[in-house]
Design an enzyme around this catalytic site. Structure first.
Site, short mmCIF file in Angstrom:
data_model
loop_
_atom_site.label_atom_id
_atom_site.label_comp_id
_atom_site.label_asym_id
_atom_site.label_seq_id
_atom_site.Cartn_x
_atom_site.Cartn_y
_atom_site.Cartn_z
N ASN A 280 -4.50 5.10 -1.97
CA ASN A 280 -5.73 5.58 -1.31
C ASN A 280 -6.40 6.67 -2.14
O ASN A 280 -5.75 7.63 -2.56
CB ASN A 280 -5.39 6.14 0.07
CG ASN A 280 -4.96 5.06 1.03
OD1 ASN A 280 -5.77 4.27 1.52
ND2 ASN A 280 -3.65 4.97 1.25
N GLU B 82 -7.81 2.09 -3.31
CA GLU B 82 -8.47 1.87 -2.01
C GLU B 82 -9.48 2.99 -1.75
O GLU B 82 -9.14 4.16 -1.81
CB GLU B 82 -7.43 1.87 -0.88
CG GLU B 82 -6.54 0.66 -0.88
CD GLU B 82 -5.75 0.50 0.42
OE1 GLU B 82 -6.08 1.18 1.42
OE2 GLU B 82 -4.81 -0.31 0.41
N ASP C 58 -11.48 -0.03 1.90
CA ASP C 58 -10.55 0.19 3.02
C ASP C 58 -11.30 0.27 4.35
O ASP C 58 -12.49 0.58 4.37
CB ASP C 58 -9.82 1.53 2.77
CG ASP C 58 -8.51 1.61 3.53
OD1 ASP C 58 -8.15 0.63 4.20
OD2 ASP C 58 -7.85 2.66 3.43
N GLU D 122 0.87 -1.19 0.00
CA GLU D 122 0.00 0.00 0.00
C GLU D 122 0.90 1.23 0.00
O GLU D 122 1.90 1.27 0.73
CB GLU D 122 -0.89 0.03 1.24
CG GLU D 122 -1.73 1.30 1.30
CD GLU D 122 -2.72 1.37 2.47
OE1 GLU D 122 -2.70 0.47 3.33
OE2 GLU D 122 -3.49 2.36 2.50
N GLU E 1 -5.51 -5.72 7.99
CA GLU E 1 -4.60 -4.59 8.24
C GLU E 1 -4.21 -4.53 9.71
O GLU E 1 -4.94 -5.03 10.57
CB GLU E 1 -5.32 -3.27 7.92
CG GLU E 1 -5.15 -2.79 6.51
CD GLU E 1 -5.66 -1.36 6.39
OE1 GLU E 1 -4.84 -0.47 6.18
OE2 GLU E 1 -6.89 -1.15 6.53
P1 C2E Z 1 -4.97 3.58 6.04
O1 C2E Z 1 -5.26 3.73 4.59
O2 C2E Z 1 -5.90 2.74 6.81
O3 C2E Z 1 -3.51 3.09 6.16
C1 C2E Z 1 -3.10 2.17 7.07
C2 C2E Z 1 -2.50 2.83 8.26
O4 C2E Z 1 -2.25 1.86 9.25
C3 C2E Z 1 -1.14 3.46 7.95
O5 C2E Z 1 -0.99 4.58 8.75
C4 C2E Z 1 -0.17 2.41 8.42
O6 C2E Z 1 1.10 2.92 8.73
C5 C2E Z 1 -0.87 1.92 9.64
N1 C2E Z 1 -0.47 0.53 9.97
C6 C2E Z 1 -0.14 -0.46 9.15
N2 C2E Z 1 0.16 -1.56 9.84
C7 C2E Z 1 0.02 -1.26 11.17
C8 C2E Z 1 0.19 -2.01 12.39
O7 C2E Z 1 0.52 -3.15 12.42
N3 C2E Z 1 -0.07 -1.34 13.55
C9 C2E Z 1 -0.45 -0.07 13.56
N4 C2E Z 1 -0.69 0.51 14.73
N5 C2E Z 1 -0.63 0.67 12.42
C10 C2E Z 1 -0.39 0.05 11.24
P2 C2E Z 1 -0.47 5.88 8.15
O8 C2E Z 1 0.56 5.65 7.13
O9 C2E Z 1 -0.14 6.74 9.30
O10 C2E Z 1 -1.72 6.44 7.41
C11 C2E Z 1 -2.85 6.84 8.07
C12 C2E Z 1 -3.95 7.11 7.16
O11 C2E Z 1 -3.71 8.23 6.34
C13 C2E Z 1 -4.22 6.01 6.15
O12 C2E Z 1 -4.96 5.00 6.73
C14 C2E Z 1 -4.97 6.72 5.09
O13 C2E Z 1 -6.31 6.83 5.42
C15 C2E Z 1 -4.35 8.07 5.12
N6 C2E Z 1 -3.38 8.17 4.02
C16 C2E Z 1 -2.05 7.89 4.01
N7 C2E Z 1 -1.52 8.16 2.79
C17 C2E Z 1 -2.55 8.62 2.03
C18 C2E Z 1 -2.67 9.07 0.66
O14 C2E Z 1 -1.71 9.11 -0.10
N8 C2E Z 1 -3.92 9.47 0.24
C19 C2E Z 1 -5.00 9.42 1.08
N9 C2E Z 1 -6.20 9.80 0.61
N10 C2E Z 1 -4.93 9.00 2.33
C20 C2E Z 1 -3.73 8.61 2.79
CA CA Z 2 -7.00 1.07 6.31
CA CA Z 3 -5.57 2.54 2.98
#
Ligand code: C2E
Ligand code: CA
Ligand code: CA
Length: 687
Positions: free
Chosen positions: A527, A559, A589, A468, A646
Site C-alpha cells: 500500500n 496499491e 485500491d 497483499e 477484496e
Molecule cells: P486495505 O488496503 O483495503 O486492506 C484490506 C483490508 O481488508 C485489510 O485490513 C484486510 O485484513 C481486510 N480484509 C481482507 N479480507 C477480508 C475479509 O474477507 N473480510 C473482512 N472483513 N476484511 C478483510 P487491515 O489489514 O486491517 O488493513 C486496513 C487498512 O489499513 C488497509 O486497507 C490499508 O488501507 C491500511 N494498511 C494496512 N497496512 C498498510 C501499510 O503498510 N501501508 C499503508 N499505507 N496502509 C496500510
Molecule cells: Ca482495499
Molecule cells: Ca490495500
C-alpha cells in the site's frame, strides 16, 4: 500558554500609565504640602518678627523706666516719665516681687494665671489681658493667641476691596489697614528695685502682610504647577498610548473583532467568576469547511471579507455575558451561556441555538454555498460545597476547552451532520493519538511493525497467485494493534511515508531472498498512501528503494487508494506512468468505496483494479450491486485491467465472481492476513 508568550503578554498588558498617575498624584500632594507648609512658615516668620519688634519696643520702655528708678525716682514718676517720652505709650503694670499691683496705667491688667513662655531670641513671658476678647478658639490653649490660620487671614484681607478715588494713597491706606489685632502683656526683665514690669503690647497683622504671604505662596504654586502640568500631559499621553496598545493587542488583524488573546483572557475571567460558576456554559469551535478552496476560488481578500462578515454576524448574535473571538483561519471560538435545569436541557439549548446559527451562516453569501461545522464542549456548573456561599470554577483552561471543542468539531465528516459534542470517548481517542505519536518512531526502530501477508487466489482453479502486504503493530505492552488504529494517525502526521518505505523495503527484501533461496515467488502488493504523492521524485525513490535488494520490479505491485486520484490528478497520472515505466504493476485500491469514478479508469494507466469489500456486503447481495460488479469487471477486462475482489468471505461470492471472469480473490474465505512464515508454507503447499 507558552511561558515566553505569557510573559510578553503580561508585559504588554501591564498598564504603563499607572506609574505616571502615581507620580502625578504624589507630586500634586507634595507640591500642595510644600506650598501650604511654606505659607504657614512664612506667616509664622512674619508674626515672629513682629513680636520681636514689640519685645524690643517694650525693652526700650523698660530701660527708660529702669534708668528713672535708678536715678532715685519713684515708680509713679517713672510711669509719668515714660508716658511723656514714649512715641507709642502703652499700658504699663508694675507689681512687687509676689505679684501685688504697685502701679499701673490703663484699666486692664495681665492675667498672671494665664501666661506662657515665648521664645523671641530670648525667652520672655507673655500673659493674657484681663479685658481683651481673644475669641472662642484661643480659650483652650493660651499659646493659640498667636496661632493665626492663613485661610482666615486671607478671608479677612480681602473682605473689602480698596474703595474710592484716592489712587495710590487710597491703596496704600488699604494695605496698611490692620486686619487682626491681639493684645497681651509682656514681662520686661529690668531691675526696678525688686519690682516687676509688664507692658501691654498689641500685635497687629496688616492687610499687606497677608498679601505678601499670599503672593509668595502663589509664586511657589505657579513654579510647582509647571512640572505638574508637564506630568499631567505625560500621563494623558500614556493612557492614550496604553489604550492603543490594548486595542492592537486584542484586535484580530483579519476580522477587526476580538482576537484569540482577548477571548482567552475574557473567557477565563468570565468562567471563573463567582457569579458565573454556577451556570452551565458551552465552548464552541465554529469552523468553516473548505476555507482553502474558498480562498483559491475567490482570493484571499474575499476570504478576509468573509471572516469579517462572520465576525459581525456573530457579534450581533451573542448575548450579554457571552464572548467570542477569531481563533485561526476560518475557526471562531464562542462561549454560550446555556439555559436549562439539567445537563440534557442545556445541551439541547446549545444544539438548537447552534443549529439556527449554522443555518443562518450558510446563507451569509446567497450566491455561494458555505458549509459550517461546530464542535461543542459543555462546561458544567460547579457543585455547591456545603457551608460555602461563594464558589469559583478553579483552573479554567480556555485552551484545553477549545481543544476539546475542536476535537469534537473534527470528528464530523459529513456535511449532513454539523454539530458534535465532545465526549470522554474523544478524550480517549486523543490520548491514544498521543500515545501513538510518542511511540511510533521507537516502534519502527525496534521492528515492532511486522509484515502480514494476505494471499490472493484465482476463483476458478484456486491457485495462490499473489498477496497483499498488510502491516501489524506487535507492541510488547499493548499486543497486536490493527492498522485501523494507527494508519489514519500516521496519514495525518506524515509518518505513513516512513512506514510505507519500511514495508516496501521489507517486501523487496523478501522477494529477493525467496529468489535466492529458489522458492516460488508471486507478486506482492504494497500500500502506498496518498500522502506519498506529494513527494517529488516518488517513482525514482521507490525504484531505488526496491533496487537496494534487487528483486524484479514486476513482483512488487503498488496499491494506490482511489482517494489519491482526487488530490492532484496530473501529478498522480504522471507518477503512475513513471512507476509503470520502471516496471511496477499499479493497482487501484478500494474501488467502489466512497467516491468511485469510472472516469479515473480511462485516465490512469492501471494494471489491477481492486473492488472494495463493501461491494459484497449488506442486504442487496446479488441484486443491483451485482449488475454494477458485472459491468465494472467487464469494463476492466476491456481496458486490459486485471480485477481483484477484496473482502470475500463466502463461497457463493467466489462462484459469482468466477462466473464474471474476476481474476483474483482476496478475502477471509481463502485466508486472513498471516505472518510471513505461514505464508511461505502456504506458497510451498500450493506449488
Ligand atoms: P486495505 O488496503 O483495503 O486492506 C484490506 C483490508 O481488508 C485489510 O485490513 C484486510 O485484513 C481486510 N480484509 C481482507 N479480507 C477480508 C475479509 O474477507 N473480510 C473482512 N472483513 N476484511 C478483510 P487491515 O489489514 O486491517 O488493513 C486496513 C487498512 O489499513 C488497509 O486497507 C490499508 O488501507 C491500511 N494498511 C494496512 N497496512 C498498510 C501499510 O503498510 N501501508 C499503508 N499505507 N496502509 C496500510
Ligand atoms: Ca482495499
Ligand atoms: Ca490495500
Amino acid at each position: 500558554m507558552a511561558k515566553i508568550k505569557e510573559k510578553t503578554l503580561k508585559k504588554l498588558k501591564r498598564k504603563s500609565f499607572w506609574p505616571s498617575i502615581v507620580l502625578f498624584l504624589a507630586f500634586l500632594i507634595v507640591s500642595f504640602t510644600i506650598v501650604f507648609a511654606g505659607i504657614d512658615l512664612f506667616a509664622t516668620y512674619i508674626i515672629g518678627s513682629k513680636l520681636t519688634g514689640l519685645y524690643e519696643q517694650a525693652m526700650d520702655t523698660g530701660i527708660m523706666m529702669e534708668r528713672a528708678v535708678q536715678d532715685g525716682e519713684s515708680i509713679a514718676y517713672g510711669l509719668d516719665h515714660v508716658d511723656h517720652y514714649r512715641r507709642d505709650p502703652s499700658d504699663i503694670y508694675v507689681t512687687d516681687s509676689v505679684g501685688n499691683r504697685v502701679a499701673s496705667t490703663g484699666d486692664s491688667a495681665p492675667l498672671f494665671d494665664q501666661g506662657f513662655e515665648w521664645t523671641l531670641g530670648e525667652r520672655c513671658r507673655i500673659y493674657k489681658d484681663s479685658k481683651w476678647d481673644y475669641g472662642q478658639e484661643a480659650l483652650d490653649d493660651i499659646e493659640d493667641i498667636f496661632d493665626f490660620h492663613v485661610p482666615e487671614l486671607a478671608d479677612r484681607a480681602f473682605d473689602r476691596a480698596p474703595m474710592g478715588h484716592g489712587g495710590n494713597t487710597m491703596r496704600s491706606r488699604w494695605l496698611q489697614e490692620s486686619i487682626v489685632e491681639q493684645q497681651f502683656w509682656m514681662y520686661v526683665p529690668v531691675s526696678l528695685n525688686g519690682k516687676k514690669l509688664y507692658i501691654k503690647c498689641t500685635l497687629e497683622i496688616l492687610r499687606q502682610d497677608v498679601i505678601y504671604i499670599m503672593a509668595l505662596g502663589g509664586v511657589a504654586l505657579i513654579l510647582l504647577l509647571i512640572p505638574l502640568i508637564f506630568l499631567f500631559i505625560n500621563t494623558i499621553l500614556n493612557i492614550r498610548m496604553q489604550r492603543r496598545i490594548t486595542k492592537v493587542l486584542y484586535m484580530d488583524p483579519v476580522t477587526g473583532g476580538n482576537n484569540w488573546i482577548f477571548f482567552q483572557g475574557y473567557a477565563a475571567k468570565m468562567l471563573g467568576s463567582v457569579w458565573n460558576s454556577r451556570k452551565t456554559y458551552a465552548m464552541v469551535n465554529l469552523h468553516m469547511e473548505r476555507y482553502t478552496n474558498y480562498l483559491s476560488c475567490y482570493g484571499s481578500s474575499q476570504g478576509e471579507e468573509l471572516l469579517e462578515c462572520m465576525d459581525g454576524f456573530l457579534r450581533a448574535r451573542m448575548k450579554r455575558k457571552e464572548v467570542f473571538g477569531h481563533h485561526s483561519r476560518a475557526d471562531f471560538a464562542l462561549i454560550f451561556q446555556c439555559e436549562g435545569d439539567n445537563e440534557e436541557q442545556c445541551r439541547n439549548y446549545c444544539y438548537l441555538r447552534l443549529r439556527s446559527l449554522l443555518a443562518e451562516l450558510a446563507g451569509l453569501q446567497p450566491e455561494r454555498k458555505l458549509h459550517f461545522h461546530a464542535g461543542v464542549c459543555m462546561i458544567p456548573p460547579v457543585e455547591a460545597e456545603t457551608g460555602k456561599r461563594f464558589i469559583k470554577r478553579k483552573n479554567v483552561d480556555v485552551d484545553q476547552l477549545f481543544n476539546f471543542a475542536n476535537t469534537a468539531q473534527k470528528s464530523s465528516h459529513t456535511d449532513a451532520e454539523q454539530i458534535f459534542f465532545f465526549s470522554d470517548r474523544m478524550l480517549e481517542e486523543q490520548s491514544w493519538e498521543q500515545w501513538v505519536e510518542d511511540n511510533m518512531q521507537n516502534a519502527l526502530s525496534a521492528g515492532e511493525f511486522q509484515v502480514y501477508l494476505q494471499p490472493k487466489y484465482t476463483p476458478t482453479d484456486r491457485r495462490l497467485v499473489g498477496a497483499e502486504a498488510l502491516v501489524r503493530w506487535v507492541c510488547p505492552q499493548k499486543g497486536l494493534i490493527p492498522p485501523s488504529r494507527f494508519i489514519p494517525i500516521f496519514e495525518e502526521n506524515g509518518f505513513i511515508m516512513k512506514l510505507d518505505d519500511y514495508m516496501l523495503s521489507k517486501i523487496a527484501k523478501l522477494q529477493a531472498e525467496w529468489k535466492v533461496q529458489g522458492k516460488k515467488t508471486v507478486p506482492i502488493s504494497v500500500n502506498i498512501s496518498r500522502a506519498h504523492f506529494t513527494q517529488e521524485g516518488l517513482a525514482e525513490h521507490i525504484s531505488q528503494l526496491v533496487d537496494g535488494y534487487g528483486p524484479k520490479h514486476s513482483l512488487v505491485e503498488l496499491e494506490v487508494t482511489e482517494s489519491a486520484f482526487f488530490d492532484d490528478k496530473e501529478v498522480l497520472i504522471d507518477t503512475v506512468k513513471q512507476l509503470r515505466a520502471y516496471g511496477f504493476p499499479i493497482s487501484m485500491d478500494d474501488f467502489g468505496a466512497g467516491y468511485s469514478s469510472l472516469n479515473s479508469l480511462k485516465d490512469i494507466p492501471l494494471d489491477v483494479l481492486k473492488l472494495d469489500g463493501d461491494f459484497f456486503r449488506g442486504e442487496d447481495e446479488m441484486g443491483r450491486r451485482a449488475i454494477i460488479i458485472r459491468e465494472t469487471i467487464g469494463l476492466a477486462r476491456e481496458l486490459d485491467i486485471r480485477v481483484v475482489a477484496e473482502g470475500i468471505e463466502q463461497r457463493e461470492q467466489v462462484d459469482f465472481l468466477a462466473g464474471l471472469g474476476c481474476d483474483m480473490i482476496q478475502g477471509y474465505y481463502f485466508a486472513k492476513p498471516m505472518p510471513v512464515e505461514e505464508f511461505e508454507a502456504r506458497v510451498a503447499a500450493d506449488a
